[in-house]
Design a protein around this motif. Sequence first.
Motif, PDB file in Angstrom:
ATOM      1  N   UNK A   1     -39.601 -47.514-105.082  1.00 44.12           N
ATOM      2  CA  UNK A   1     -38.566 -48.283-104.392  1.00 44.12           C
ATOM      3  C   UNK A   1     -39.025 -49.708-104.136  1.00 44.12           C
ATOM      4  N   UNK A   2     -38.928 -50.160-102.885  1.00 43.90           N
ATOM      5  CA  UNK A   2     -39.327 -51.525-102.528  1.00 43.90           C
ATOM      6  C   UNK A   2     -40.836 -51.668-102.378  1.00 43.90           C
ATOM      7  N   UNK A   3     -41.555 -50.548-102.384  1.00 40.08           N
ATOM      8  CA  UNK A   3     -43.021 -50.579-102.290  1.00 40.08           C
ATOM      9  C   UNK A   3     -43.595 -50.371-103.684  1.00 40.08           C
ATOM     10  N   UNK A   4     -44.166 -51.419-104.237  1.00 43.47           N
ATOM     11  CA  UNK A   4     -44.697 -51.360-105.592  1.00 43.47           C
ATOM     12  C   UNK A   4     -46.222 -51.297-105.563  1.00 43.47           C
ATOM     13  N   UNK A   5     -46.790 -50.584-106.508  1.00 49.96           N
ATOM     14  CA  UNK A   5     -48.229 -50.606-106.750  1.00 49.96           C
ATOM     15  C   UNK A   5     -48.445 -50.838-108.239  1.00 49.96           C
ATOM     16  N   UNK A   6     -49.300 -51.801-108.553  1.00 50.58           N
ATOM     17  CA  UNK A   6     -49.586 -52.128-109.942  1.00 50.58           C
ATOM     18  C   UNK A   6     -51.096 -52.105-110.147  1.00 50.58           C
ATOM     19  N   UNK A   7     -51.546 -51.372-111.161  1.00 47.98           N
ATOM     20  CA  UNK A   7     -52.943 -51.361-111.571  1.00 47.98           C
ATOM     21  C   UNK A   7     -53.076 -52.143-112.873  1.00 47.98           C
ATOM     22  N   UNK A   8     -54.214 -52.801-113.040  1.00 47.39           N
ATOM     23  CA  UNK A   8     -54.600 -53.310-114.347  1.00 47.39           C
ATOM     24  C   UNK A   8     -55.906 -52.618-114.714  1.00 47.39           C
ATOM     25  N   UNK A   9     -55.943 -51.976-115.883  1.00 50.42           N
ATOM     26  CA  UNK A   9     -57.120 -51.222-116.305  1.00 50.42           C
ATOM     27  C   UNK A   9     -57.504 -51.640-117.716  1.00 50.42           C
ATOM     28  N   UNK A  10     -58.790 -51.543-118.015  1.00 54.94           N
ATOM     29  CA  UNK A  10     -59.304 -51.946-119.323  1.00 54.94           C
ATOM     30  C   UNK A  10     -60.201 -50.849-119.874  1.00 54.94           C
ATOM     31  N   UNK A  11     -60.117 -50.608-121.171  1.00 51.55           N
ATOM     32  CA  UNK A  11     -60.959 -49.597-121.811  1.00 51.55           C
ATOM     33  C   UNK A  11     -62.434 -49.914-121.571  1.00 51.55           C
ATOM     34  N   UNK A  12     -63.188 -48.877-121.209  1.00 49.80           N
ATOM     35  CA  UNK A  12     -64.618 -49.046-120.998  1.00 49.80           C
ATOM     36  C   UNK A  12     -65.014 -49.489-119.613  1.00 49.80           C
ATOM     37  N   UNK A  13     -64.052 -49.834-118.762  1.00 53.20           N
ATOM     38  CA  UNK A  13     -64.340 -50.251-117.387  1.00 53.20           C
ATOM     39  C   UNK A  13     -63.960 -49.098-116.465  1.00 53.20           C
ATOM     40  N   UNK A  14     -64.871 -48.597-115.630  1.00 50.46           N
ATOM     41  CA  UNK A  14     -64.632 -47.348-114.910  1.00 50.46           C
ATOM     42  C   UNK A  14     -63.759 -47.475-113.673  1.00 50.46           C
ATOM     43  N   UNK A  15     -63.325 -48.669-113.339  1.00 49.42           N
ATOM     44  CA  UNK A  15     -62.591 -48.914-112.107  1.00 49.42           C
ATOM     45  C   UNK A  15     -61.447 -49.881-112.404  1.00 49.42           C
ATOM     46  N   UNK A  16     -60.358 -49.871-111.639  1.00 48.58           N
ATOM     47  CA  UNK A  16     -59.274 -50.826-111.917  1.00 48.58           C
ATOM     48  C   UNK A  16     -59.749 -52.276-111.856  1.00 48.58           C
ATOM     49  N   UNK A  17     -59.254 -53.103-112.774  1.00 50.79           N
ATOM     50  CA  UNK A  17     -59.543 -54.525-112.769  1.00 50.79           C
ATOM     51  C   UNK A  17     -58.881 -55.192-111.577  1.00 50.79           C
ATOM     52  N   UNK A  18     -57.691 -54.727-111.269  1.00 51.92           N
ATOM     53  CA  UNK A  18     -56.920 -55.295-110.159  1.00 51.92           C
ATOM     54  C   UNK A  18     -55.996 -54.222-109.631  1.00 51.92           C
ATOM     55  N   UNK A  19     -55.796 -54.197-108.313  1.00 54.13           N
ATOM     56  CA  UNK A  19     -54.838 -53.298-107.665  1.00 54.13           C
ATOM     57  C   UNK A  19     -53.966 -54.153-106.760  1.00 54.13           C
ATOM     58  N   UNK A  20     -52.685 -54.203-107.052  1.00 57.60           N
ATOM     59  CA  UNK A  20     -51.757 -55.058-106.304  1.00 57.60           C
ATOM     60  C   UNK A  20     -50.691 -54.204-105.641  1.00 57.60           C
ATOM     61  N   UNK A  21     -50.496 -54.416-104.343  1.00 57.33           N
ATOM     62  CA  UNK A  21     -49.399 -53.792-103.616  1.00 57.33           C
ATOM     63  C   UNK A  21     -48.369 -54.862-103.284  1.00 57.33           C
ATOM     64  N   UNK A  22     -47.093 -54.521-103.473  1.00 52.44           N
ATOM     65  CA  UNK A  22     -46.003 -55.456-103.215  1.00 52.44           C
ATOM     66  C   UNK A  22     -44.960 -54.760-102.360  1.00 52.44           C
TER      67      UNK A  22
END
Length: 238
Positions: free
Chosen positions: A199-220
């Motif tokens: 809904x109005x609460x968004x969560x976006x991850x950016x992930x890259x192959x070979x990297x064990x943790x999210x590059x970025x985690x954004x809440x909107x």
Amino acid sequence: MKPSCRRSLLLCMLALASAPAFALEPFVATYQAFNEGKLAGAAKMQVLKTDASRWRVDLGIRGTRGFARLAGLNIEQSTVFDTPGERFRPLSQGTVKHAVFTGKKISGVYDWQARSARWQGDVKQSRTVPVPLQDGDMSALLMNLAVIRDAQPGKALSYRVVDSGRARDYQYQVAAQTEIVAVEELSYDAMRVSRTNGGNDETIFWVANGVPTPIRILQRENGHDTIDLRLVEYQGVQ
């Protein structure tokens, strides 16, 4: 796993192109923490192996004095889990929230024999009732690792998260094309993974192959950026 990643865009992209499939290994990652677009603190995520069959994932966010005044943003979370098959199965979960004048502590236990989970501490009375467990259920922290494991361009992801006394379904869509994500000296060819049922609460991850943790985690919220964690360094742990 690469021991660290502080390098040029070209080197990072070459490393990612030849990276092996996801394999769970211990690591520690450091993030910048932004609030509404302003640098407001730092965060650390780590995965540790506690014994032959169990692991623990931790996330801690530490803010500046002004950041700390915002309820729920100075926080420590932890999940102990095991890995039957390829699943991340939670066994216990804890959350500590720090505020200026008060704090909250919540703990939960996942009883897979009884197939129920239960929380205690500073949680609403309605959320102390046992929550029935289903195969594949995870905590919120474990979902971060599952997204890394499962993300492929164009793929739809579905998770059931049992955390803090309630169960919720999360649906994500991985973008068809990768994009360059840069934070300070780091640059990655990353996949955007966006929640589609928030809904109005968004969560976006950016992930890259070979990297064990999210590059970025954004809440909107309502179209505006709120909490934004951006990876600045990660390394393997022996």
